[in-house]
Design a protein around this motif. Structure first.
Motif, PDB file in Angstrom:
ATOM      1  N   PHE A  63      10.047   1.173   3.997  1.00 13.89           N
ATOM      2  CA  PHE A  63       8.755   1.631   4.162  1.00 13.89           C
ATOM      3  C   PHE A  63       7.766   1.230   2.837  1.00 13.89           C
ATOM      4  O   PHE A  63       8.140   1.503   1.896  1.00 13.89           O
ATOM      5  CB  PHE A  63       8.153   2.854   4.771  1.00 13.89           C
ATOM      6  N   ASP A  64       6.816   0.754   3.206  1.00 18.49           N
ATOM      7  CA  ASP A  64       5.735   0.289   2.064  1.00 18.49           C
ATOM      8  C   ASP A  64       5.062   1.674   1.476  1.00 18.49           C
ATOM      9  O   ASP A  64       4.757   1.656   0.275  1.00 18.49           O
ATOM     10  CB  ASP A  64       4.888  -0.583   2.526  1.00 18.49           C
ATOM     11  N   GLY A  65       4.626   2.582   2.296  1.00 15.60           N
ATOM     12  CA  GLY A  65       3.832   3.780   1.794  1.00 15.60           C
ATOM     13  C   GLY A  65       3.585   4.821   2.883  1.00 15.60           C
ATOM     14  O   GLY A  65       4.279   4.516   3.991  1.00 15.60           O
ATOM     15  N   ARG A  88       0.808  -1.243   0.091  1.00 17.67           N
ATOM     16  CA  ARG A  88       0.128   0.001   0.208  1.00 17.67           C
ATOM     17  C   ARG A  88       0.951   1.121   0.121  1.00 17.67           C
ATOM     18  O   ARG A  88       1.709   1.401   1.019  1.00 17.67           O
ATOM     19  CB  ARG A  88      -0.959   0.210   1.315  1.00 17.67           C
ATOM     20  N   ARG A  89       0.699   2.091  -0.975  1.00 15.50           N
ATOM     21  CA  ARG A  89       1.540   3.228  -1.277  1.00 15.50           C
ATOM     22  C   ARG A  89       0.942   4.484  -0.585  1.00 15.50           C
ATOM     23  O   ARG A  89       1.225   4.809   0.458  1.00 15.50           O
ATOM     24  CB  ARG A  89       1.937   3.493  -2.832  1.00 15.50           C
ATOM     25  N   SER A  90      -0.079   4.933  -1.181  1.00 18.50           N
ATOM     26  CA  SER A  90      -0.976   5.953  -0.615  1.00 18.50           C
ATOM     27  C   SER A  90      -2.016   5.495   0.435  1.00 18.50           C
ATOM     28  O   SER A  90      -2.778   4.640  -0.167  1.00 18.50           O
ATOM     29  CB  SER A  90      -1.397   6.859  -1.748  1.00 18.50           C
ATOM     30  N   LEU A 136       4.284  -7.723   8.291  1.00 18.54           N
ATOM     31  CA  LEU A 136       3.504  -6.671   8.107  1.00 18.54           C
ATOM     32  C   LEU A 136       3.675  -5.786   7.264  1.00 18.54           C
ATOM     33  O   LEU A 136       5.065  -5.423   6.940  1.00 18.54           O
ATOM     34  CB  LEU A 136       3.139  -5.960   9.544  1.00 18.54           C
ATOM     35  N   GLN A 137       2.834  -5.153   6.876  1.00 21.22           N
ATOM     36  CA  GLN A 137       3.184  -3.589   5.980  1.00 21.22           C
ATOM     37  C   GLN A 137       3.632  -2.638   6.967  1.00 21.22           C
ATOM     38  O   GLN A 137       3.044  -2.635   7.779  1.00 21.22           O
ATOM     39  CB  GLN A 137       2.234  -3.402   4.850  1.00 21.22           C
ATOM     40  N   VAL A 138       4.539  -1.704   6.537  1.00 16.84           N
ATOM     41  CA  VAL A 138       5.016  -0.613   7.493  1.00 16.84           C
ATOM     42  C   VAL A 138       4.839   0.719   6.717  1.00 16.84           C
ATOM     43  O   VAL A 138       5.182   0.858   5.607  1.00 16.84           O
ATOM     44  CB  VAL A 138       6.585  -1.022   7.675  1.00 16.84           C
TER      45      VAL A 138
END
Ligand code: GLV
Ligand code: MG
Length: 314
Positions: free
Chosen positions: A233-235, A10-12, A205-207
């Motif tokens: 970081f992902d987003g 997930r970027r934004s 997890l996404q960060v």
């Protein structure tokens, strides 16, 4: 929404005050990967209960495309947390993907949310485990306990840094959270970013980095996004539609990086499958299994951004 979309980087991640039907409506048309309708700090205490049906109705009847749809509820120190979960989950229907828990300070707070969610899901006729949790780390206590927090529930999908509340919790002498501080020789959040990132990655997890409050300064936003992106970081959150293209761009590989990553995958595949070698020269560099892992990340993120491999020239 398919699990696959939900699992993509997930970027934004766009923040919308849940008490404002106009903003809630507008968010549906934004090119964001995730949207969260807020019941916490962007909603005044006297508006909170009235915001719940606005949010639930919009989730149920709106057109959210393939965005991840989330509601940020109020934290456990308030009188609203349980009632937020019950009303939102029982009235929003299956399009609600997640709740976001702010100011998380212990693993027990995540477990408590998990247990209330379970009952709300049963009550709503949803499969148990349907709703994920996003946890915000934004206090000194939360950062100390971030490793246990990230491991607290299988519902956890992302861990998020909340720079504004964190600055307040640490009593930093700043009045705008989440922006560069030129007087500090370095990045004043470097340790925080890394600590959260490691805890998140260790638990799959996404960060995500939180808000950048100077919403009109795109150059400063780009610079700040790049710091988080480079660490891994992902987003990042977006607060204003103008921030969305910057965040999507910085957190996506360039076409050149995407094509380069594909070439590494091809060369590695040829070496291992074709020639039976584990390490091989690729131009001036040696590549091996670790290079493949890095390249796969670029390809996944590039595909997320809609990139297609350029025609082969060599
Ligand atoms: C976000 O919630 C922040 O406090 O930065
Ligand atoms: Mg906050």
């Amino acid at each position: 929404m398919s699990e696959r979309t939900r699992d993509l980087p997930r970027r934004s991640c766009h923040a919308v005050p849940g008490s404002n039907p106009r903003f809630v409506e507008k968010a549906q048309g934004l090119e964001v990967d995730m949207v969260f309708l807020d019941l916490e700090d962007s909603v005044a205490p006297k508006e909170k209960e009235g915001a719940r049906p606005i949010i639930a109705d919009a989730i149920k009847n709106g057109d959210w495309g393939d965005k991840v749809v989330c509601v940020r509820i109020n934290d456990w120190s308030t009188k609203w947390t349980v009632f937020d979960i019950i009303e939102i989950v029982t009235k929003s229907g299956e399009r609600l993907d997640e709740i976001m828990l702010p100011k998380v300070e212990s693993a027990a707070q995540v477990v408590a949310a998990d247990m209330v969610l379970r009952q709300a899901e049963i009550q709503a006729g949803l499969p148990v485990g349907h709703i994920g949790i996003e946890a915000q780390i934004e206090t000194a206590r939360g950062l100390i306990n971030v490793e246990e927090i990230c491991a607290a529930s299988s519902r956890l999908e992302t861990i998020i840094f909340g720079p504004a509340d964190f600055a307040a919790s640490m009593e930093m002498p700043v009045l705008t959270g989440g922006v560069q501080i030129p007087e500090y020789p370095g990045d004043h959040f470097h340790y925080v970013f890394n600590k959260i990132l490691m805890a998140g990655r260790a638990n799959g997890l996404q960060v995500i980095d939180g808000p950048f409050l100077k919403v009109r300064d795109q150059d400063a936003l780009r610079d700040y996004c790049m710091r988080a992106r480079i660490l891994g970081f992902d987003g990042k959150w977006t607060l204003h539609p103008d921030q969305v293209p910057v965040v999507n761009e910085v957190f996506s590989p360039t076409q050149e990086q995407f094509d380069h990553a594909w070439k590494i995958l091809d060369a590695y595949d040829q070496a291992t499958e074709g020639e039976g070698k584990g390490a091989v020269m690729f131009g001036e560099e040696m590549i091996d299994e670790a290079s493949r892992k890095m390249a796969v990340k670029f390809v996944t993120r590039g595909e997320r951004a809609g990139r297609v491999r350029s025609p082969k020239t060599d």
